[in-house]
Design a protein around this motif. Structure first.
Motif, PDB file in Angstrom:
ATOM      1  N   ALA A 127     -18.152  68.352 -15.334  1.00  0.00           N
ATOM      2  CA  ALA A 127     -16.469  67.504 -14.583  1.00  0.00           C
ATOM      3  C   ALA A 127     -16.196  66.569 -15.687  1.00  0.00           C
ATOM      4  O   ALA A 127     -16.462  65.796 -15.740  1.00  0.00           O
ATOM      5  CB  ALA A 127     -17.374  66.678 -13.500  1.00  0.00           C
ATOM      6  N   TRP A 128     -15.146  66.734 -16.114  1.00  0.00           N
ATOM      7  CA  TRP A 128     -14.598  66.601 -17.024  1.00  0.00           C
ATOM      8  C   TRP A 128     -13.220  66.480 -17.154  1.00  0.00           C
ATOM      9  O   TRP A 128     -12.636  67.429 -16.466  1.00  0.00           O
ATOM     10  CB  TRP A 128     -14.265  67.382 -18.581  1.00  0.00           C
ATOM     11  CG  TRP A 128     -15.606  67.128 -19.117  1.00  0.00           C
ATOM     12  CD1 TRP A 128     -17.152  66.675 -19.254  1.00  0.00           C
ATOM     13  CD2 TRP A 128     -15.840  67.775 -20.982  1.00  0.00           C
ATOM     14  NE1 TRP A 128     -17.732  67.058 -20.246  1.00  0.00           N
ATOM     15  CE2 TRP A 128     -17.115  67.681 -20.950  1.00  0.00           C
ATOM     16  CE3 TRP A 128     -14.928  67.930 -22.146  1.00  0.00           C
ATOM     17  CZ2 TRP A 128     -17.311  68.121 -22.574  1.00  0.00           C
ATOM     18  CZ3 TRP A 128     -15.437  68.413 -23.229  1.00  0.00           C
ATOM     19  CH2 TRP A 128     -16.534  68.510 -23.616  1.00  0.00           C
ATOM     20  N   GLU A 129     -12.273  64.752 -17.092  1.00  0.00           N
ATOM     21  CA  GLU A 129     -11.351  64.719 -17.088  1.00  0.00           C
ATOM     22  C   GLU A 129     -10.224  65.263 -18.568  1.00  0.00           C
ATOM     23  O   GLU A 129     -11.623  64.462 -19.497  1.00  0.00           O
ATOM     24  CB  GLU A 129     -11.357  63.887 -16.389  1.00  0.00           C
ATOM     25  CG  GLU A 129     -11.047  63.062 -17.282  1.00  0.00           C
ATOM     26  CD  GLU A 129     -10.052  61.205 -15.352  1.00  0.00           C
ATOM     27  OE1 GLU A 129      -9.619  61.891 -15.633  1.00  0.00           O
ATOM     28  OE2 GLU A 129     -10.260  60.280 -17.073  1.00  0.00           O
ATOM     29  N   ILE A 130      -9.188  65.719 -18.806  1.00  0.00           N
ATOM     30  CA  ILE A 130      -8.855  65.093 -19.954  1.00  0.00           C
ATOM     31  C   ILE A 130      -7.288  64.080 -19.805  1.00  0.00           C
ATOM     32  O   ILE A 130      -6.997  64.487 -19.630  1.00  0.00           O
ATOM     33  CB  ILE A 130      -8.316  66.607 -20.415  1.00  0.00           C
ATOM     34  CG1 ILE A 130      -9.562  67.598 -21.131  1.00  0.00           C
ATOM     35  CG2 ILE A 130      -7.928  66.160 -21.907  1.00  0.00           C
ATOM     36  CD1 ILE A 130      -9.426  69.086 -21.564  1.00  0.00           C
ATOM     37  N   VAL A 131      -7.771  63.136 -21.095  1.00  0.00           N
ATOM     38  CA  VAL A 131      -6.826  62.049 -20.533  1.00  0.00           C
ATOM     39  C   VAL A 131      -5.542  62.429 -21.559  1.00  0.00           C
ATOM     40  O   VAL A 131      -5.976  61.845 -22.683  1.00  0.00           O
ATOM     41  CB  VAL A 131      -7.000  60.622 -20.276  1.00  0.00           C
ATOM     42  CG1 VAL A 131      -5.786  59.675 -19.926  1.00  0.00           C
ATOM     43  CG2 VAL A 131      -7.996  60.960 -19.390  1.00  0.00           C
ATOM     44  N   ASP A 138      -3.390  73.055 -14.466  1.00  0.00           N
ATOM     45  CA  ASP A 138      -5.194  72.647 -14.747  1.00  0.00           C
ATOM     46  C   ASP A 138      -5.266  71.247 -14.375  1.00  0.00           C
ATOM     47  O   ASP A 138      -5.378  70.018 -14.591  1.00  0.00           O
ATOM     48  CB  ASP A 138      -5.858  72.407 -16.019  1.00  0.00           C
ATOM     49  CG  ASP A 138      -7.663  71.886 -16.352  1.00  0.00           C
ATOM     50  OD1 ASP A 138      -7.534  71.766 -15.286  1.00  0.00           O
ATOM     51  OD2 ASP A 138      -8.005  72.181 -17.477  1.00  0.00           O
ATOM     52  N   PRO A 139      -5.311  71.132 -13.017  1.00  0.00           N
ATOM     53  CA  PRO A 139      -5.678  69.038 -12.227  1.00  0.00           C
ATOM     54  C   PRO A 139      -6.528  68.707 -13.012  1.00  0.00           C
ATOM     55  O   PRO A 139      -7.075  67.551 -12.826  1.00  0.00           O
ATOM     56  CB  PRO A 139      -6.017  69.699 -10.877  1.00  0.00           C
ATOM     57  CG  PRO A 139      -6.142  70.364 -10.572  1.00  0.00           C
ATOM     58  CD  PRO A 139      -6.321  72.194 -11.755  1.00  0.00           C
ATOM     59  N   ARG A 140      -7.730  69.375 -13.900  1.00  0.00           N
ATOM     60  CA  ARG A 140      -8.362  68.380 -14.144  1.00  0.00           C
ATOM     61  C   ARG A 140      -7.911  67.508 -15.493  1.00  0.00           C
ATOM     62  O   ARG A 140      -8.812  66.669 -16.485  1.00  0.00           O
ATOM     63  CB  ARG A 140      -9.294  68.905 -14.735  1.00  0.00           C
ATOM     64  CG  ARG A 140     -10.861  68.695 -13.805  1.00  0.00           C
ATOM     65  CD  ARG A 140     -11.998  69.885 -13.848  1.00  0.00           C
ATOM     66  NE  ARG A 140     -11.206  71.347 -14.509  1.00  0.00           N
ATOM     67  CZ  ARG A 140     -12.546  72.169 -14.726  1.00  0.00           C
ATOM     68  NH1 ARG A 140     -13.461  71.623 -14.630  1.00  0.00           N
ATOM     69  NH2 ARG A 140     -11.777  73.096 -14.795  1.00  0.00           N
ATOM     70  N   ILE A 141      -5.888  67.707 -16.038  1.00  0.00           N
ATOM     71  CA  ILE A 141      -5.761  66.679 -17.143  1.00  0.00           C
ATOM     72  C   ILE A 141      -5.435  65.180 -16.224  1.00  0.00           C
ATOM     73  O   ILE A 141      -4.485  65.581 -15.740  1.00  0.00           O
ATOM     74  CB  ILE A 141      -4.965  67.718 -17.724  1.00  0.00           C
ATOM     75  CG1 ILE A 141      -5.841  68.575 -18.653  1.00  0.00           C
ATOM     76  CG2 ILE A 141      -3.927  67.271 -18.309  1.00  0.00           C
ATOM     77  CD1 ILE A 141      -4.947  69.973 -18.763  1.00  0.00           C
ATOM     78  N   LEU A 154      -7.447  55.131 -22.562  1.00  0.00           N
ATOM     79  CA  LEU A 154      -8.793  54.367 -21.721  1.00  0.00           C
ATOM     80  C   LEU A 154      -9.025  53.497 -20.598  1.00  0.00           C
ATOM     81  O   LEU A 154      -9.681  53.594 -19.653  1.00  0.00           O
ATOM     82  CB  LEU A 154      -9.583  53.178 -23.031  1.00  0.00           C
ATOM     83  CG  LEU A 154      -9.939  54.067 -24.141  1.00  0.00           C
ATOM     84  CD1 LEU A 154     -10.227  53.162 -25.743  1.00  0.00           C
ATOM     85  CD2 LEU A 154     -11.135  54.765 -24.254  1.00  0.00           C
ATOM     86  N   ASP A 155      -7.560  52.878 -20.636  1.00  0.00           N
ATOM     87  CA  ASP A 155      -6.958  52.010 -19.411  1.00  0.00           C
ATOM     88  C   ASP A 155      -7.314  53.028 -17.836  1.00  0.00           C
ATOM     89  O   ASP A 155      -7.732  52.733 -17.514  1.00  0.00           O
ATOM     90  CB  ASP A 155      -5.530  51.834 -19.613  1.00  0.00           C
ATOM     91  CG  ASP A 155      -6.043  49.907 -20.190  1.00  0.00           C
ATOM     92  OD1 ASP A 155      -7.630  49.849 -20.159  1.00  0.00           O
ATOM     93  OD2 ASP A 155      -5.521  49.824 -20.749  1.00  0.00           O
ATOM     94  N   HIS A 156      -7.137  54.258 -18.446  1.00  0.00           N
ATOM     95  CA  HIS A 156      -6.325  55.177 -17.190  1.00  0.00           C
ATOM     96  C   HIS A 156      -7.763  56.127 -17.200  1.00  0.00           C
ATOM     97  O   HIS A 156      -8.024  57.317 -16.907  1.00  0.00           O
ATOM     98  CB  HIS A 156      -4.690  55.965 -17.196  1.00  0.00           C
ATOM     99  CG  HIS A 156      -4.072  54.939 -17.129  1.00  0.00           C
ATOM    100  ND1 HIS A 156      -3.568  54.342 -18.734  1.00  0.00           N
ATOM    101  CD2 HIS A 156      -3.404  54.834 -16.355  1.00  0.00           C
ATOM    102  CE1 HIS A 156      -2.221  53.769 -17.602  1.00  0.00           C
ATOM    103  NE2 HIS A 156      -2.338  53.534 -16.936  1.00  0.00           N
ATOM    104  N   ALA A 157      -9.095  55.680 -18.252  1.00  0.00           N
ATOM    105  CA  ALA A 157      -9.822  56.788 -18.225  1.00  0.00           C
ATOM    106  C   ALA A 157     -10.949  56.833 -16.259  1.00  0.00           C
ATOM    107  O   ALA A 157     -11.139  55.474 -16.199  1.00  0.00           O
ATOM    108  CB  ALA A 157     -10.746  57.105 -18.784  1.00  0.00           C
TER     109      ALA A 157
END
Ligand code: UDP
Ligand code: MG
Length: 328
Positions: free
Chosen positions: A51-55, A76-79, A98-101
């Motif tokens: 389960a990763w998100e890509i910021v 891809d909603p995980r972005i 990093l603030d939005h991770a």
């Protein structure tokens, strides 16, 4: 104060399950590589079933980077996409990401140009699981970088190690790393304007481990650095990391004063015993010019620090977000 203090509670309220890992990517004019970067990173993610998100942070690109990001995010909603209001530079763009991770476990910092291969991320993760907060990727080989770039980079690291004292920069290490959530939170508490990320990473500390990898050449697009920018980054690094250079002035002054005293004694002795034939205008000029130059240089060093103090005292937000599309 982070520019996004308002958006954080909102994010929490949207109720998406937070991803375990966030991959933060600062991007400035990366339209040539962005899709390739995404394909390779998503492949690693899917292989692990993680389960990763890509910021993706758009640092005021002037090409089609933002359009590509929005397209990827729609598919891809995980972005997550963070679009900054203009170009703020890599260190700040990284901070914005990093603030939005939203990760619960760990965050990975990686360049978009595939010089940091996303395939190394699982190795970073494995290393961190051995009980480390930080797993940083250490270059064992640098492909596609000139001899000059390699030697100047290594000279820089040596200077930093001398000046660093308690806080030591690991050799041959860029920003490519994995950090635990608590290390990330510690890092986010540092809000200075002059952000030399490698110095901040080192300051945070926590148990760390190196993971060797081969640094690839840029996949496509061009480097955003030139020699002048690299020189400035080094200055930034040294002056935001240590006040060592300020001490140079005192010591140099001491040495010069000591030799001047010897010279005066010699002069007095000579005048008393042998008379004074009044010569030596050239040596006088040399001394005046030399000391003038040294003093100007010292003023310059003080000025570097003064300018930084000035910038910090304005307490501006580090960046402004034009648009933020969180991952789902
Ligand atoms: N970058 C950025 N803002 C800038 C310059 C660079 O976000 O003003 C990003 C860039 O898109 C890339 C990373 O920082 O993902 C590293 O940049 P680059 O590859 O140009 O640096 P190098 O690898 O040559 O040190
Ligand atoms: Mg690069």
């Amino acid at each position: 104060m982070p520019a996004d203090t308002l958006t954080r509670p909102l994010l929490a309220a949207t109720g998406h399950a937070a991803p375990a890992l966030s991959v933060v990517v600062p991007c400035y004019n990366e339209q040539e590589v962005l899709e390739q970067f995404y394909t390779r990173t998503a492949a690693v993610r899917d292989r692990l079933g993680a389960a990763w998100e890509i910021v993706l942070v758009n640092d005021g690109s002037t090409d089609g980077t933002l359009g590509l990001m929005l397209g990827l995010q729609a598919a891809d909603p995980r972005i997550a996409v963070v679009n900054l209001s203009r170009n703020f530079g890599k260190e700040i763009a990284l901070t914005a990401g990093l603030d939005h991770a939203r990760c619960t476990d760990a965050v990975v910092v990686i360049d978009a140009d595939l010089q940091d291969p996303p395939e190394v991320i699982p190795a970073l993760d494995d290393a961190a699981r051995q009980g480390f907060d930080v797993a940083y990727a250490q270059r064992s080989l640098r492909h596609g970088e000139s001899w000059l770039k390699r030697t100047t980079a290594s000279a820089f690291y040596r200077v930093m190690q001398r000046l660093g004292g308690r806080v030591q920069l690991p050799q041959d290490t860029g920003d490519f790393r994995l950090m635990s959530r608590r290390a990330l939170d510690a890092l986010l508490a540092l809000r200075e304007q002059h952000r030399f990320m490698k110095g901040l990473f080192a300051w945070v500390g926590f148990p760390s481990v190196a993971v060797p990898y081969e640094r690839a050449p840029r996949a496509a697009g061009t480097t955003k650095w030139n020699w002048w920018k690299l020189w400035n980054l080094s200055l930034e690094g040294i002056t935001s990391f240590t006040v060592g250079p300020l001490k140079i002035a005192s010591y140099l002054g001491l040495v010069v004063a000591f030799f001047a005293a010897l010279y005066i004694v010699q002069l007095l002795v000579r005048t008393f015993f042998f008379g004074n034939p009044v010569a030596g205008f050239p040596s006088l000029m040399a001394a005046v010019l030399f000391l003038g130059g040294v003093q100007m240089m010292m003023l310059g060093i003080i000025g570097e620090y003064l300018g930084r103090i000035f910038n910090e005292t304005r307490r501006r937000p580090l960046y402004l977000v034009e648009r933020h599309l969180p991952s789902a």
